[in-house]
Write a protein that holds these residues in place. Structure first.
Motif, mmCIF file in Angstrom:
data_model
loop_
_atom_site.group_PDB
_atom_site.id
_atom_site.type_symbol
_atom_site.label_atom_id
_atom_site.label_comp_id
_atom_site.label_asym_id
_atom_site.label_seq_id
_atom_site.Cartn_x
_atom_site.Cartn_y
_atom_site.Cartn_z
ATOM 1 N N VAL A 6 21.947 -81.741 -118.398
ATOM 2 C CA VAL A 6 22.847 -82.383 -117.457
ATOM 3 C C VAL A 6 22.119 -82.822 -116.197
ATOM 4 O O VAL A 6 22.289 -83.939 -115.739
ATOM 5 C CB VAL A 6 24.022 -81.430 -117.105
ATOM 6 N N THR A 7 21.307 -81.973 -115.632
ATOM 7 C CA THR A 7 20.648 -82.306 -114.374
ATOM 8 C C THR A 7 19.255 -82.884 -114.627
ATOM 9 O O THR A 7 18.680 -82.719 -115.701
ATOM 10 C CB THR A 7 20.493 -81.054 -113.490
ATOM 11 N N ALA A 8 18.738 -83.553 -113.606
ATOM 12 C CA ALA A 8 17.384 -84.098 -113.703
ATOM 13 C C ALA A 8 16.379 -82.967 -113.932
ATOM 14 O O ALA A 8 15.451 -83.107 -114.724
ATOM 15 C CB ALA A 8 17.033 -84.878 -112.444
ATOM 16 N N TYR A 9 16.600 -81.849 -113.264
ATOM 17 C CA TYR A 9 15.690 -80.716 -113.427
ATOM 18 C C TYR A 9 15.689 -80.226 -114.879
ATOM 19 O O TYR A 9 14.626 -79.997 -115.463
ATOM 20 C CB TYR A 9 16.080 -79.575 -112.486
ATOM 21 N N GLU A 10 16.872 -80.085 -115.477
ATOM 22 C CA GLU A 10 16.954 -79.626 -116.868
ATOM 23 C C GLU A 10 16.326 -80.644 -117.818
ATOM 24 O O GLU A 10 15.649 -80.271 -118.776
ATOM 25 C CB GLU A 10 18.413 -79.386 -117.261
ATOM 26 N N LEU A 11 16.546 -81.917 -117.537
ATOM 27 C CA LEU A 11 15.955 -82.972 -118.371
ATOM 28 C C LEU A 11 14.433 -82.898 -118.312
ATOM 29 O O LEU A 11 13.757 -82.906 -119.342
ATOM 30 C CB LEU A 11 16.444 -84.344 -117.911
ATOM 31 N N ILE A 12 13.893 -82.805 -117.116
ATOM 32 C CA ILE A 12 12.441 -82.738 -116.945
ATOM 33 C C ILE A 12 11.873 -81.476 -117.595
ATOM 34 O O ILE A 12 10.858 -81.525 -118.287
ATOM 35 C CB ILE A 12 12.073 -82.844 -115.452
ATOM 36 N N ALA A 13 12.548 -80.361 -117.402
ATOM 37 C CA ALA A 13 12.083 -79.101 -118.004
ATOM 38 C C ALA A 13 12.091 -79.176 -119.526
ATOM 39 O O ALA A 13 11.170 -78.697 -120.190
ATOM 40 C CB ALA A 13 12.945 -77.937 -117.511
ATOM 41 N N SER A 14 13.112 -79.808 -120.088
ATOM 42 C CA SER A 14 13.206 -79.867 -121.548
ATOM 43 C C SER A 14 12.200 -80.842 -122.153
ATOM 44 O O SER A 14 11.757 -80.662 -123.283
ATOM 45 C CB SER A 14 14.627 -80.251 -121.982
#
Length: 169
Positions: A6-14
């Motif tokens: 959902v978040t940019a942080y989660e996208l980048i981490a994944s």
């Protein structure tokens, strides 16, 4: 159950591990380091997020972005290599420039005389856009898997055509 972060942080981490693997696989022959390629793709992702949100299929987008950045790095490396030769006055003199233009013209003329899809295929392969096999296959309306054999057949035709022309001179 969530299918996309959902978040940019989660996208980048994944996407981090996938980006690292893709960048490492694409950098040989580009003249770039994997970290440089990763940084360029992260920047493109952040620009994408700011402009319109996350891509519909983040892993697929990431793979395409890595290939695009790798092609850009290859083109840059080729230009830098070519620019490094400017100290050699040979190809820059008027005669050298005329001869190089004549060779390019002769090659383009020979390409136009090839049978079937060969002219379009070889023009696409010589394109300064540096298209991928997938893009070329889409333009020609053929399967990506048939490009290699088709390319080999077309290069064989071109070789025979040029050999006959050189022998006739």
């Amino acid at each position: 159950m969530r299918h996309q972060p959902v978040t940019a942080y989660e996208l980048i981490a994944s996407l981090g591990p996938l980006l690292a693997a893709e960048a490492a696989a694409e950098t040989p022959g580009t003249g770039a380091e994997p970290a440089d390629l990763e940084q360029a793709v992260w920047l493109r992702l952040l620009e994408r997020l700011a402009a319109g949100g996350p891509p519909p299929d983040p892993p697929d987008w990431l793979r395409r972005a890595v290939r695009t950045e790798a092609r850009r790095a290859r083109r840059t490396a080729r230009r830098e290599t070519a620019t490094g030769d400017l100290a050699d006055p040979g190809p820059r003199d008027p005669e050298g420039l005329v001869l190089a233009a004549a060779r390019r013209r002769a090659l383009r003329d020979a390409l136009r005389r090839l049978p079937g899809r060969c002219p379009r295929l070889l023009e696409a392969l010589l394109s300064p856009r540096d298209p991928t096999y997938r893009e070329i296959a889409g333009e020609l309306g053929i399967s990506q898997g048939s490009l290699g054999p088709e390319r080999s057949r077309c290069l064989g035709c071109l070789r025979r055509l040029l050999t006959r022309e050189v022998a006739a001179r």
